[in-house]
Design an enzyme around this catalytic site. Structure first.
Site, PDB file in Angstrom:
ATOM      1  N   ASP A  29       0.958  -1.321   0.001  1.00 37.41           N
ATOM      2  CA  ASP A  29       0.022  -0.030   0.006  1.00 37.41           C
ATOM      3  C   ASP A  29       0.800   1.352   0.003  1.00 37.41           C
ATOM      4  OD1 ASP A  29      -2.246   1.471   0.015  1.00 37.41           O
ATOM      5  OD2 ASP A  29      -2.531   1.223   2.410  1.00 37.41           O
ATOM      6  N   GLU A  44      -2.619  10.985   0.550  1.00 38.32           N
ATOM      7  CA  GLU A  44      -3.644  10.001   0.264  1.00 38.32           C
ATOM      8  C   GLU A  44      -4.305   9.511   1.567  1.00 38.32           C
ATOM      9  OE1 GLU A  44      -6.013   6.364  -0.698  1.00 38.32           O
ATOM     10  OE2 GLU A  44      -4.239   6.480   0.463  1.00 38.32           O
ATOM     11  N   GLU A  45      -3.594   8.891   2.440  1.00 34.04           N
ATOM     12  CA  GLU A  45      -4.037   8.337   3.526  1.00 34.04           C
ATOM     13  C   GLU A  45      -4.764   9.193   4.588  1.00 34.04           C
ATOM     14  OE1 GLU A  45      -3.767   5.126   3.882  1.00 34.04           O
ATOM     15  OE2 GLU A  45      -2.212   4.283   2.979  1.00 34.04           O
TER      16      GLU A  45
END
Length: 369
Positions: free
Chosen positions: A100, A133-134
């Site tokens: 990820d 993004e996280e």
């Protein structure tokens, strides 16, 4: 040509845990510039950049867009048994971000580098490699507002799917529920107005609420979860403020403004609901021509055919798909979804190699090479 495992390992070796994504982009930008991509980096704050690379985007057909993020989540409190910034052991590359999703980023970059050796007949390529993004797709949002002003063809997000085609994901609608009151001495609570009680009543009503929306045939029903709750400063005072955070996962067809109005009505006037993260659901019909083509390519490379599915996590597609006018979007990447955010995260070396080939074939099909 750089090997996908080596490039993934280089990226995993960089600490981009919520900061300094630009350091990772400095590894990738020269590879793309060296084969003719025009590269720009937009920073939403110092050191936190999103890279946009364009190749032959002046053709009549909008470019295929490949995207992934280079930020990662913290390592966690548990000690890792493998090196958290990159260790190769058999078919597994260990390290934070290997699944990820630095493996996916490495694969789309190397596929793009290979494709750039050819002349496109139909369309070019666009890569969007994002930061933050996280924590709510801040990098993608900044890029969409500042540098992504041209039309796009289909969008491929290289999040972890074990190289299967995933047709969308639920939306992430995070809310803050705030109750206010009047403080007083704890021995005279009748003189105050307890914000914790107000919040507790509202949360109880929300927890018992069933959404009006029908379950999606693939995504299932929308969900609701209270993630945190906090109120008061000390035991012997009436609390004058209490706050809960709420994680709502919406399905295709739900409008977040309507969801907010629905939940505010259920919660009642004792609390105020404020959006924290607003990322809509994304869904592409499995019968879409592009989605079917992607399925056939994955089958040819991996020998695996999968039923239509949706991801449980959100992606930058929540920002990029609507920014590009609702283009067909798939999620397909080499990582393992269950490895995201875990201790001793790993990605399969075999999946990494397959992924580069999948992305190359997707590019050939759309670009007309």
């Amino acid at each position: 040509m750089t090997d996908v495992v080596a490039l993934t390992r280089s990226l995993v070796g960089l600490d981009t845990i919520g900061h300094d994504e630009t350091a990772a982009l400095k590894v990738l930008a020269p590879l793309l510039e060296g084969v003719g991509f025009v590269v720009a980096v937009a920073e939403h704050e110092p050191g936190r950049g999103t890279l946009v690379a364009e190749w032959h985007t002046d053709l009549a057909t909008p470019p295929l867009c490949l995207s992934g993020h280079v930020d990662t989540v913290p390592l966690g409190a548990v000690t890792w048994q493998h090196e958290p910034f990159g260790e190769l052991d058999g078919d597994r590359l260990y390290g934070r971000g290997s699944s990820d999703m630095k493996g996916g980023v490495a694969a789309i970059v190397l596929a793009a580098v290979e494709i750039a050796a050819h002349a496109p007949k139909r369309a070019g390529l666009r890569l969007v490699l994002t930061s933050a993004e996280e924590t709510g797709s801040l990098g993608a949002r900044h890029a969409a507002e500042t540098v992504l002003d041209e039309p796009s063809g289909p969008l491929v997000i290289a999040e972890p799917t074990s190289n299967a085609v995933v047709h969308g994901h639920k939306g992430a609608f995070w809310l803050e529920a705030v109750a206010t009151g009047v403080t007083a001495h704890g021995s005279m609570p009748q003189l105050g107005d307890n914000a914790v009680y107000k919040l507790a009543r509202a949360v109880s009503r929300l927890a018992d609420h069933g959404f009006d929306a029908r379950p999606h045939p693939i995504m299932g029903p929308p969900t609701f979860n209270v993630g945190t709750i906090e109120g008061g400063l000390n035991t012997n005072s009436v609390p004058d403020r209490a706050v809960a955070t709420v994680d709502v996962r919406t399905v295709a067809g739900q409008d977040h403004a309507a969801v907010l109005a629905e939940l505010a009505h259920v919660a009642g006037q004792e609390v105020e609901l404020r959006p924290l993260v607003d990322l809509p659901p994304v869904w592409t019909d499995p019968d879409d021509e592009w989605a079917r083509a992607a399925e056939e390519i994955v089958l040819a490379v991996t020998g695996e055919r999968n039923e239509p599915r949706a991801a449980t996590y959100f992606t930058d597609a929540s920002v990029l798909t609507p920014a590009f006018g609702g283009v067909p979007t798939i999620i397909c990447g080499p990582g393992e979804a269950e490895q995201a955010h875990v201790t001793d995260e790993w990605c399969s070396v075999t999946r990494l190699a397959q992924s580069v080939e999948i992305f190359e074939r997707l590019c050939v099909r759309w670009c007309g090479i």
